[in-house]
Design an enzyme around this catalytic site. Structure first.
Site, PDB file in Angstrom:
ATOM      1  N   ARG A 298     -48.515  31.430  38.908  1.00 50.66           N
ATOM      2  CA  ARG A 298     -49.670  30.577  39.169  1.00 50.66           C
ATOM      3  C   ARG A 298     -50.877  31.470  39.316  1.00 50.66           C
ATOM      4  O   ARG A 298     -51.180  31.969  40.407  1.00 50.66           O
ATOM      5  CB  ARG A 298     -49.411  29.738  40.426  1.00 50.66           C
ATOM      6  CG  ARG A 298     -48.422  28.590  40.128  1.00 50.66           C
ATOM      7  CD  ARG A 298     -47.922  27.932  41.376  1.00 50.66           C
ATOM      8  NE  ARG A 298     -47.125  28.877  42.153  1.00 50.66           N
ATOM      9  CZ  ARG A 298     -46.619  28.621  43.361  1.00 50.66           C
ATOM     10  NH1 ARG A 298     -46.834  27.450  43.921  1.00 50.66           N
ATOM     11  NH2 ARG A 298     -45.910  29.524  43.994  1.00 50.66           N
TER      12      ARG A 298
ATOM     13  N   ASP B 184     -54.730  32.932  39.383  1.00 53.51           N
ATOM     14  CA  ASP B 184     -55.961  32.550  40.096  1.00 53.51           C
ATOM     15  C   ASP B 184     -57.095  32.168  39.147  1.00 53.51           C
ATOM     16  O   ASP B 184     -57.021  32.428  37.946  1.00 53.51           O
ATOM     17  CB  ASP B 184     -56.463  33.749  40.922  1.00 53.51           C
ATOM     18  CG  ASP B 184     -55.685  33.892  42.217  1.00 53.51           C
ATOM     19  OD1 ASP B 184     -55.158  32.892  42.704  1.00 53.51           O
ATOM     20  OD2 ASP B 184     -55.612  35.036  42.716  1.00 53.51           O
TER      21      ASP B 184
ATOM     22  N   ARG C 198     -54.199  42.670  41.557  1.00 51.17           N
ATOM     23  CA  ARG C 198     -55.624  42.983  41.696  1.00 51.17           C
ATOM     24  C   ARG C 198     -55.870  43.969  42.838  1.00 51.17           C
ATOM     25  O   ARG C 198     -56.768  44.818  42.754  1.00 51.17           O
ATOM     26  CB  ARG C 198     -56.428  41.700  41.910  1.00 51.17           C
ATOM     27  CG  ARG C 198     -56.527  40.875  40.629  1.00 51.17           C
ATOM     28  CD  ARG C 198     -57.022  39.466  40.888  1.00 51.17           C
ATOM     29  NE  ARG C 198     -58.298  39.460  41.579  1.00 51.17           N
ATOM     30  CZ  ARG C 198     -58.871  38.374  42.086  1.00 51.17           C
ATOM     31  NH1 ARG C 198     -58.258  37.187  41.961  1.00 51.17           N
ATOM     32  NH2 ARG C 198     -60.032  38.445  42.688  1.00 51.17           N
TER      33      ARG C 198
END
Lengths: 250, 250
Positions: free
Chosen positions: A50, A52, A200
């Site tokens: 999922r 972002d 990230r």
């Protein structure tokens, strides 16, 4: 009831992430609305990951169940036709029929991501929203070395967002590499699963290493601290691509 | 008066081509308006090539003259700042000072282009407007072979648009190659100069070869006919990139 397994490409820019949101467009909603016009009943799309807001996919794996049965090739074509008509930035790269025990999320054995850094001074034009621009010359070799500190089974609390819903911060990072291709520096990551913002967060810290502000030892200290306040930097979503997922028998 | 030589990147999608138009945005106008706010007087941008609507540049070479003298690095930064503020899809990759006998168009010794074909069934998402999608499997080897028919000095009338303003249809094509990279087929072309639509016309015919509808002999017949009605197909602008230009002393 027929279960279709899909490989999806999407541009993350128009969407508030993969998952359906009350207050904005999502990849899931875009797909489900297209699929509903094809099969004539409500559809739920399940995915391996999922992503972002602003994160892209080159090969997201997903599935949905349909009461209408079409040959998989025709189903894929019909979905793409509806997605194009709705001007969605989502495309079906592959559509196959699978058994009902195949689940895009729960039977997934591995996920891979790539993060693209455009290591250049000039603002991005052809890659606007599609890479993270860093002007300072990055040492990709030092980044790759520091990345190896993170490979293996660790408590990744330092690299986990406050919104992470994972039961445990302990994950096994199977692969993390950094390579230079011209003025691009590409970080590749692979694991069974990742914490929210983990890629990230790791990339943000690797960039500090590339700029010479962190060493591999700083990376190890940050990891071992298991403390989010030790996170060096969180990379923006622009450069992140979901690259693929692995399932039993593949 | 200072002459600045530039290397520009631009996304062709928002523009009606490089050259200033009365009825729509152009790369030239976008740049000149940005530059005028930096230098405080009207500016004319000269370029190595005048690309069409929707054609991109990875490294367009250009120049302009300024009555205001800044160190080249600062000039480039100032231009990029104005271009970003105006939300233009143009960036200055490099800015250097050159002598007044350097002219982006008239002293240019060679231009190179690449044309990107996405050889896949699914609609383009991450490359929408940035490649030509061809669903049928292309034989890149056959395309490369047929491309060699066009290399050399020829009358390229067949591959020339009706709007072409070149004095002569005779051009020397120095290089034309076709290579496959995964599901991409890339055509690279190099010449001192090209006729209007020449690259897109050559690519359109090469695609016919890749699909098995034309042979290398058909390509030779079309070339030797020197007749625009023999053109097989004109490729869309989406996949075309101006890649670079060459000047004396480089």
């Amino acid at each position: 009831m027929t279960r279709y397994a899909l490989t999806l490409e999407y541009d993350g820019r128009p969407y508030m992430g993969f998952q359906r949101q009350a207050h904005g467009p999502s990849v899931q909603q875009a797909f489900e609305e297209a699929a509903e016009t094809v099969v004539g009943h409500p559809v739920t799309l399940h995915s391996a990951g999922r992503t972002d807001t602003g994160v892209h996919a080159r090969a997201m794996r997903a599935h949905f169940d349909s009461e209408k049965t079409l040959p998989p090739f025709r189903m894929g074509e019909a979905l793409n036709a509806r997605l194009r008509l709705a001007e969605q930035a989502v495309a079906v790269l592959d559509c196959v029929e699978v058994s009902e025990d195949w689940h895009a999320r729960f039977t997934c054995l591995g996920r891979s991501y790539e993060y693209v850094i455009a290591n250049r001074r000039a603002p991005l034009v052809l890659e606007a929203g599609r890479a993270w621009r860093i002007a300072q010359d990055l040492d990709a070799g030092a980044m790759h070395e520091a990345a190896q500190v993170l490979v293996g089974r660790h408590d990744f609390t330092t690299f986990r967002s406050a919104q992470c819903q994972s039961a445990s911060p302990v994950k096994t990072l199977r692969h993390l590499s950094v390579r230079r291709e011209g003025d691009h520096v590409i970080v590749a990551a692979e694991a069974r699963s990742f914490l929210h913002h983990q890629v990230r967060s790791m990339v943000g810290c690797l960039a500090l290493v590339g700029e010479g502000r962190w060493t591999a030892a700083d990376m190890r200290d940050a990891l071992e601290a298991a403390d989010r306040r030790r996170l060096g930097h969180n990379a923006p979503p622009d450069g992140l691509y979901f690259m693929g997922a692995l399932y039993p028998g593949e």
